[in-house]
Design a protein around this motif. Structure first.
Motif, PDB file in Angstrom:
ATOM      1  N   ILE A  17      22.963   2.419   2.528  1.00  0.00           N
ATOM      2  CA  ILE A  17      23.431   3.623   1.831  1.00  0.00           C
ATOM      3  C   ILE A  17      23.907   4.681   2.828  1.00  0.00           C
ATOM      4  O   ILE A  17      23.929   5.870   2.534  1.00  0.00           O
ATOM      5  CB  ILE A  17      22.340   4.192   0.898  1.00  0.00           C
ATOM      6  N   LEU A  18      24.285   4.207   4.017  1.00  0.00           N
ATOM      7  CA  LEU A  18      24.938   5.028   5.044  1.00  0.00           C
ATOM      8  C   LEU A  18      24.089   6.201   5.521  1.00  0.00           C
ATOM      9  O   LEU A  18      24.589   7.300   5.764  1.00  0.00           O
ATOM     10  CB  LEU A  18      26.297   5.517   4.541  1.00  0.00           C
ATOM     11  N   VAL A  19      22.799   5.963   5.681  1.00  0.00           N
ATOM     12  CA  VAL A  19      21.901   6.942   6.292  1.00  0.00           C
ATOM     13  C   VAL A  19      21.444   6.384   7.635  1.00  0.00           C
ATOM     14  O   VAL A  19      20.879   5.287   7.673  1.00  0.00           O
ATOM     15  CB  VAL A  19      20.677   7.219   5.397  1.00  0.00           C
ATOM     16  N   PRO A  20      21.704   7.081   8.754  1.00  0.00           N
ATOM     17  CA  PRO A  20      21.215   6.609  10.059  1.00  0.00           C
ATOM     18  C   PRO A  20      19.710   6.829  10.139  1.00  0.00           C
ATOM     19  O   PRO A  20      19.252   7.952  10.347  1.00  0.00           O
ATOM     20  CB  PRO A  20      21.981   7.486  11.057  1.00  0.00           C
ATOM     21  N   TYR A  21      18.945   5.767   9.981  1.00  0.00           N
ATOM     22  CA  TYR A  21      17.502   5.894   9.752  1.00  0.00           C
ATOM     23  C   TYR A  21      16.792   6.751  10.786  1.00  0.00           C
ATOM     24  O   TYR A  21      16.103   7.720  10.437  1.00  0.00           O
ATOM     25  CB  TYR A  21      16.857   4.506   9.681  1.00  0.00           C
ATOM     26  N   HIS A  22      16.898   6.435  12.065  1.00  0.00           N
ATOM     27  CA  HIS A  22      16.157   7.189  13.071  1.00  0.00           C
ATOM     28  C   HIS A  22      16.682   8.624  13.198  1.00  0.00           C
ATOM     29  O   HIS A  22      15.897   9.560  13.374  1.00  0.00           O
ATOM     30  CB  HIS A  22      16.214   6.489  14.425  1.00  0.00           C
TER      31      HIS A  22
END
Length: 361
Positions: A117-122
């Motif tokens: 969902i296009l969220v950069p996790y870190h």
């Protein structure tokens, strides 16, 4: 004050004292009232939420592909975008370390939840950590904090447009540019958001994000842009609206106090949020509306927040805040009235542009 809002402390009046009163309880008092089991995540229970969300997402894609009719896609976008949001909340638990006690598992599920969902996790995890460590602090909070009246009056039109008039579409911009007066990007390892030791984590998440963008570009090349809009862009926009709406509602309210550095400490700031009722959606998006207890105890699994809230409410008393307004009524009211806070004062409250009183002290 709205009749259905339990407010923090006394009503906001001008006070000549230099500081607001200290809380009559401590973090230890609150923790002692909660059953110890509430602080222990269950790996299998956490994983069940993750796989259940993925299962529903897969079923919705299958249904949309089978029906493949223009009249169905708006409904599909609403349903699938809501499930994207639920999946984000699973990754949210991973970011807090409340999904499990295994760091590697949190990072794995966090990336599997957020990258699609296009969220950069870190990048998100670290900035969200900053938000929780500084909630309610005008000087150091990370997201959805108010600006001063003077800052509001000096903001260019395009900044006001996305912050105050299109707030439910702001999240992708925030990932690249952060909020007002905060510099940096969630994608760049040298951003002011991150420590040098976190460089590898940020590069990993950014690389996976780029791979996801490339995959979406491949889908558009192979099947056309209309295919991408129907099956991904539509749900993604609904997901962004959910993320911005929920975050806005939990931190944008005229009765929530904000503190400048000299009057702030963690527990006082953690109480500067509000529980909201999303009706039948509560269980779908994993009780994210139970927000007060979440801000006090960051590493508590979402499935224990209701029990924790029940335990701490007698201690919090009038310091516990919950709204019984409908979600959209609460949003419209705060959208119209919450623009900025006074330029001076250690404890301040949101004001509307036509409000001349200095509500705070």
């Amino acid at each position: 004050m709205p009749h259905n809002l339990i407010a923090l402390g006394e009503s906001a009046t001008v006070d000549s004292s230099p500081r607001s009163e200290a809380l009559p309880f401590t973090l230890q008092d609150l923790k002692a009232s909660i059953p110890a089991c509430c602080f222990e995540p269950s790996v299998w229970k956490s994983l069940s939420y993750f796989f259940f969300d993925l299962g529903i997402i897969a079923v919705l894609y299958a249904i949309a592909h089978t029906i493949d009719a223009w009249w169905f896609f708006p409904c599909f976008w609403l349903l699938q975008g809501t499930m994207f949001w639920a999946l984000f909340v699973v990754g949210h638990d991973c970011g807090h370390g409340s999904f499990s006690r295994q760091k590697w598992l949190n990072n794995l599920i966090g990336h599997l939840s957020h990258t699609p969902i296009l969220v950069p996790y870190h990048g998100w995890r670290i900035s969200h950590r900053t938000h929780h460590s500084n909630t309610g602090n005008l000087d150091t909070d990370e997201s959805w904090y108010p600006v001063s009246q003077s800052k509001y009056e000096q903001m260019p039109w395009y900044e006001k447009l996305f912050r105050f008039y299109l707030p439910l579409l702001a999240y992708p911009i925030y990932l690249f540019k952060r909020s007002s007066d905060r510099k940096g990007s969630h994608f760049h390892p040298d951003s002011a958001l991150f420590r040098p030791s976190e460089r590898g984590d940020v590069l990993t998440s950014t690389s996976l994000w780029l791979l996801m963008v490339a995959f979406l570009g491949g889908l558009a090349y192979a099947y056309g842009w209309l295919f991408l809009v129907q099956y991904y862009v539509g749900p993604y926009i609904v997901f962004v609206i959910w993320l911005d709406l929920v975050t806005f509602l939990h931190h944008t309210e005229q009765e929530i106090p904000w503190y400048r550095d000299d009057d702030w400490y963690f527990l006082k700031g953690a109480l500067s949020t509000i529980d909201r009722d999303y009706g039948f959606l509560n269980s779908i998006h994993h009780d994210i509306g139970t927000h007060v207890a979440h801000h006090i105890f960051l590493n508590m699994p979402h499935y224990h927040l209701k029990a924790a809230t029940k335990a701490i409410k007698p201690i919090l008393g009038t310091y516990y805040r919950k709204s019984d307004e409908s979600i959209w009524s609460g949003f419209v009211r705060s959208y119209r009235t919450c623009r900025f806070v006074p330029n001076v004062g250690l404890q301040v409250y949101y004001q509307a542009p036509n409000e001349r009183s200095t509500k705070g002290h």
